[in-house]
Design a protein around this motif. Structure first.
Motif, PDB file in Angstrom:
ATOM      1  N   ALA A 360     -11.745   4.073  12.060  1.00 48.14           N
ATOM      2  CA  ALA A 360     -10.497   3.624  12.705  1.00 48.14           C
ATOM      3  C   ALA A 360     -10.020   4.739  13.754  1.00 48.14           C
ATOM      4  CB  ALA A 360      -9.407   3.391  11.773  1.00 48.14           C
ATOM      5  N   SER A 362      -7.082   5.066  15.107  1.00 51.21           N
ATOM      6  CA  SER A 362      -5.647   5.429  14.771  1.00 51.21           C
ATOM      7  C   SER A 362      -5.168   4.996  13.413  1.00 51.21           C
ATOM      8  CB  SER A 362      -4.754   4.898  15.713  1.00 51.21           C
ATOM      9  OG  SER A 362      -4.569   3.508  15.644  1.00 51.21           O
ATOM     10  N   ASP A 364      -2.535   3.492  12.929  1.00 53.38           N
ATOM     11  CA  ASP A 364      -2.170   2.043  13.173  1.00 53.38           C
ATOM     12  C   ASP A 364      -3.412   0.790  12.823  1.00 53.38           C
ATOM     13  OD1 ASP A 364       0.211   1.012  13.140  1.00 53.38           O
ATOM     14  OD2 ASP A 364       0.536   0.870  15.185  1.00 53.38           O
ATOM     15  N   GLU A 365      -4.417   1.355  13.485  1.00 51.03           N
ATOM     16  CA  GLU A 365      -5.709   0.507  13.268  1.00 51.03           C
ATOM     17  C   GLU A 365      -6.006   0.276  11.762  1.00 51.03           C
ATOM     18  OE1 GLU A 365      -8.780   1.516  15.751  1.00 51.03           O
ATOM     19  OE2 GLU A 365     -10.172   0.202  14.712  1.00 51.03           O
ATOM     20  N   GLN A 368      -4.130  -1.866   9.590  1.00 45.71           N
ATOM     21  CA  GLN A 368      -4.387  -3.380   9.800  1.00 45.71           C
ATOM     22  C   GLN A 368      -5.477  -3.640   9.012  1.00 45.71           C
ATOM     23  OE1 GLN A 368      -2.992  -5.529  12.106  1.00 45.71           O
ATOM     24  NE2 GLN A 368      -1.363  -3.954  12.404  1.00 45.71           N
ATOM     25  N   LEU A 369      -6.271  -2.883   8.928  1.00 46.25           N
ATOM     26  CA  LEU A 369      -7.547  -2.960   8.259  1.00 46.25           C
ATOM     27  C   LEU A 369      -7.268  -3.023   6.652  1.00 46.25           C
ATOM     28  CD1 LEU A 369     -10.098  -0.485   9.728  1.00 46.25           C
ATOM     29  CD2 LEU A 369     -10.422  -2.862   9.597  1.00 46.25           C
TER      30      LEU A 369
END
Lengths: 529, 326
Positions: A360, A362, A364-365, A368-369
């Protein structure tokens, strides 16, 4: 036995860590090696294999105390501890035993297993009659094997380290795996740091496991994501696979040798180079995905593994760390290096599955995952600092678990029964119901999550609102609503509600909800995968 | 006819027109002792022992109508003759003997057989029906002698003195605390008491009971090495913070069970009770000579079953006694 019973009482009599360590240290410094080694053996939670049925132990205590069976049962419910109940019930002690701990363990305790019942009974009564109340209590605890006294293994390790001058990590390592409680083992432990491993059955000895703390606060506080390795958090059985001297050893985190239970992993061991230790998670697995953990439970319980269960529930080791490489302890090397070596030695198409790295750009990413966790049958993420060493025990800073939010439902308290140990004679073990066709059906049991004050309040409620009793179980007026949290949910034919949940606990007492506001079986079924 | 019956407000004596230790408001209440589960406000008039009058007054307030009788002195209430016998539980605690139409019942309240210099000692009262508590009605409850308990408290206190710590000893402020003050050797070091205990101490002293102990506040900075007596509610309170890293202990019969001590996160538990232990309860039943026994609090089930198996008629009566035991 005198000094040991006093140590037991001293450990029990304080809630302060330093006082416990001081008591351990004082005992270990004075004790003879043949006694000290047994004390350590029991205090870190090792226990002899079952010596005799507790039913017999109770029967002989009942005879010696001259009370009826039913009264012993009532006493046990008030005390919540079998060994203690017996110690409190026996006729008043007139003496105390001067014989040392190792005498009682080697000459009386361990031979109990092979002795016939007449001999066992005679030995137990001889022991009880020659001991004072404290000694009887410690002795009974040794027999029943529930030797918990408010000291963790790490406290014992710290005390030994203070006595020997070795580092706690070295002591912890020596105490892992199989060792015999011999005076020579104690001498090595107490005197020369690090030398016991080789001489005393150290061949298969595992390393102390590194444990993670739950992430508190925002994940962004961990800094640059490039400095971190991210993995899914697998819900299996934490294990170390060790290959030394041409043999394979599989250890659980509870230091149980599990080699025989996982023939797949034994076969894997033969494919690995000599002098290897891999840390990972044993998982039921098919193709490239895990099976539900409930499948694993079908397999764990079995003594004999038939061809059918092996075919239906194959396991793999999801490996994520390498602790020993080319017979060298590599725990001080950075994680990045260890991971690279692990990848290099992993045999292709084998029962070693490398725990996939999650990429990832970031935090934030990554967040999401994380939402894919449930469908992947994982519990969230493990976050590990790439340049970190493999540490001993639970430490803050380098390893974090970032778990997904648990499921939650509102359920009604319907049954309560007294707990054990420190919760004896308080109603602390609860069964919760949910609505099905206008009736409350039992859904889950939970024991934890309430504060002591809340437990007292629930206890008082149970006493005032019992509708009927079945032995120790009280059926109470359905009035109190609790939010239950749990990790997993499965269909089950063994549960009345048709549903089984994993790790249920009380998240909150919903004073604001009435029983009719609790969840129904339909809303809970909707959570099923 | 039964001399006591269970009503909504409590146990009622119809021939005498009074209740004993009622939990609801009634016209006439006979009170065995001043603990809160027994002496509740709201009744029109109260009767208790001479020794217990001031303690009952403290609990009920200045406007309560209280009549007092000496132990052994008989009084006619309605058609019943009522006599108070010492129960040995605490200052003023009484067993209530009721006689009517040739039948005698004794309501023993809470009691202990062991001696206690702060109150009149328990006396057996022969009767037809004996009404007993069973707070500690299981054979696991076997009390050490008061001397053994005193020695272990002294040893704990000395060890704390050597470590430079205060010794914080929790006890029921009404009865147990005073018994401890009479038991402990005040030459070992300074003793301080919580103000709630001191209020009771003054009443005890006014009845001629000798008690050691200073009021709290006299200690200035000298807590290390001192023994401080306080009610159990003070454990982990803001009030207790002033003593720093004190060693904590509770004196109670419940300390016989390890789990109850650990649950409270106390360092030590001293087994000292103002209730009879299992053998004490059985001795009291035996000494009463009663044909039948009512068990009204505590481990009622086991006690009733034991008595029945040993040839005594016995029933369990569901009361509100023993609620909020420390």
């Amino acid at each position: 036995m005198k000094a040991f019973a006093e140590l037991y009482a001293a450990l029990d009599e304080t809630t302060k860590t330093n006082a416990k360590i001081a008591a351990l240290r004082a005992y270990l410094e004075k004790a003879q090696p043949e006694d000290a080694v047994w004390a350590v053996h029991f205090l870190i939670g090792r226990r002899p294999k079952r010596l005799l049925e507790s039913r017999k132990l109770a029967q002989w205590a009942i005879e010696e105390a001259a009370v009826p069976d039913w009264l012993f049962g009532d006493c046990y419910h008030a005390v919540g501890d079998f060994a203690e109940t017996i110690a409190l019930l026996l006729p008043p002690a007139g003496t105390s035993s001067e014989l040392p701990l190792h005498y009682w363990v080697q000459e009386r305790l361990l031979p109990l297993r092979e002795a016939d019942d007449d001999t066992r009974r005679a030995w137990l009564i001889e022991a009880w009659r020659s001991m004072d109340e404290r000694q009887r209590f410690a002795w009974n605890k040794l027999i029943t094997g529930e030797f918990r006294v408010g000291v963790s293994q790490s406290l014992v390790v710290r005390a030994i380290a203070e006595v020997s001058g070795a580092s706690p990590e070295a002591v912890a390592h020596q105490l892992m795996g199989e060792w015999q409680p011999t005076p020579s083992f104690w001498r090595q432990l107490a005197a020369a740091p690090g030398s016991a491993a080789e001489s005393d059955g150290g061949l298969g000895r595992p390393y102390p496991f590194c444990l993670a703390y739950p992430l508190d606060g925002e994940v962004e506080n961990l800094g640059d994501i490039q400095e971190w390795q991210m993995e899914w958090k697998w819900d299996g059985i934490r294990a170390q696979l060790i290959r030394r001297g041409g043999r394979t050893f599989i250890w659980s985190r509870g230091e149980e040798l599990m080699t025989g239970r996982f023939p797949e992993l034994e076969a894997l061991g033969a494919l690995l180079p000599e002098g290897i230790a891999i840390d990972g998670e044993v998982m039921p697995w098919r193709g490239d995905a895990p099976l539900p953990f409930a499948q694993m439970q079908r397999r764990i319980g079995r003594k004999v593994l038939g061809a059918r269960i092996l075919a239906e529930v194959p396991v793999v080791l999801v490996g994520f760390d390498l602790l020993e490489f080319e017979s060298q302890d590599v725990r001080e090397r950075p994680l990045k290096w260890r991971r690279a070596q692990l990848e290099a030695i992993a045999p292709p198409e084998s029962a070693l599955v490398l725990s996939p790295l999650v990429h990832a750009g970031s935090w934030d990413e990554l967040r999401q995952l994380r939402q894919q966790s449930r469908e992947r049958h994982v519990e969230g993420f493990m976050l590990k600092r790439l340049n970190s060493a493999y540490r001993v025990g639970r430490r803050r800073g380098d390893w974090w678990k970032w778990k997904i939010e648990p499921y939650s439902v509102d359920a009604v308290l319907i049954y309560a029964q007294p707990g054990n140990g420190r919760r004896a004679s308080l109603f602390t073990d609860y069964t919760f119901g949910i609505w099905e066709d206008g009736r409350l059906v039992p859904f889950a049991k939970a024991y934890s999550g309430l504060s002591d004050e809340e437990i007292r309040q629930v206890d008082a409620f149970v006493r005032r609102n019992t509708i009927e009793t079945f032995g120790p179980v009280h059926h109470v007026k359905p009035e109190l609503v609790f939010e239950l949290a749990f990790e997993g949910i499965q269909r089950s034919s063994r549960h009345r509600s048709g549903i089984a949940v994993r790790f249920p606990r009380m998240a909150r007492w919903r004073h604001d909800k009435r029983p009719e506001d609790a969840d129904t079986i339909e809303t809970i079924r909707a959570l099923l995968p | 006819m039964p001399l006591l019956e269970l009503r909504d407000e409590g146990l009622y004596c119809a021939p005498g027109g009074f209740y004993i230790d009622p939990w609801g408001p009634v016209d006439r209440a006979v009170i065995t002792h001043a603990h809160p589960d027994r002496a509740r406000p709201g009744s029109k008039s109260y009767l208790t022992s001479n020794d217990g009058e001031a303690l009952l007054r403290m609990r009920l307030g200045p406007q309560a109508v209280i009549q007092a009788v000496a132990y052994g002195e008989s009084l006619t209430l309605g058609e019943a003759r009522v006599t108070a016998y010492p129960a040995g539980h605490m200052l003023g605690s009484a067993q209530i003997r009721i006689e009517h139409a040739g039948e005698v019942w004794v309501f023993s309240g809470d009691y202990k057989l062991a001696s206690d210099s702060t109150c009149a000692g328990w006396e057996p009262a022969p009767c037809d029906v004996f009404v007993t508590e069973a707070t500690f009605g299981l054979p696991i409850f076997r009390w050490p002698s008061a001397g053994e308990v005193r020695d272990s408290i002294h040893a704990w206190w000395r060890a704390n003195q050597q470590a430079g710590r205060a010794s914080l000893l929790f006890a029921n402020p009404l009865g147990k605390a005073q018994r401890l003050l009479a038991l402990i050797d005040s030459a070992l070091g300074p003793i301080f008491v919580h103000e709630e205990i001191e209020r009771v101490n003054q009443i005890y002293r006014a009845r001629g009971v000798q008690l050691a102990g200073a009021r709290l506040g006299d200690g200035e900075k000298g807590w290390a090495g001192a023994l401080v007596l306080a009610p159990p509610e003070a454990h982990a309170s803001a009030w207790a913070k002033r003593f720093g890293t004190a060693s904590t202990a509770l004196a109670s019969g419940w300390m016989r069970i390890r789990g109850t001590r650990r649950r409270r996160s106390l360092d030590r538990g001293f087994v000292l009770s103002d209730h009879a232990d299992w053998s004490g309860l059985l001795s009291a039943v035996e000494a009463s000579g009663a044909e039948s026994v009512w068990v009204v609090s505590g481990f009622r089930g086991p006690m009733v079953r034991w008595l029945a198996e040993h040839g005594r008629r016995s029933i369990s009566v569901d009361t509100r006694f023993g609620e909020a035991e420390p």
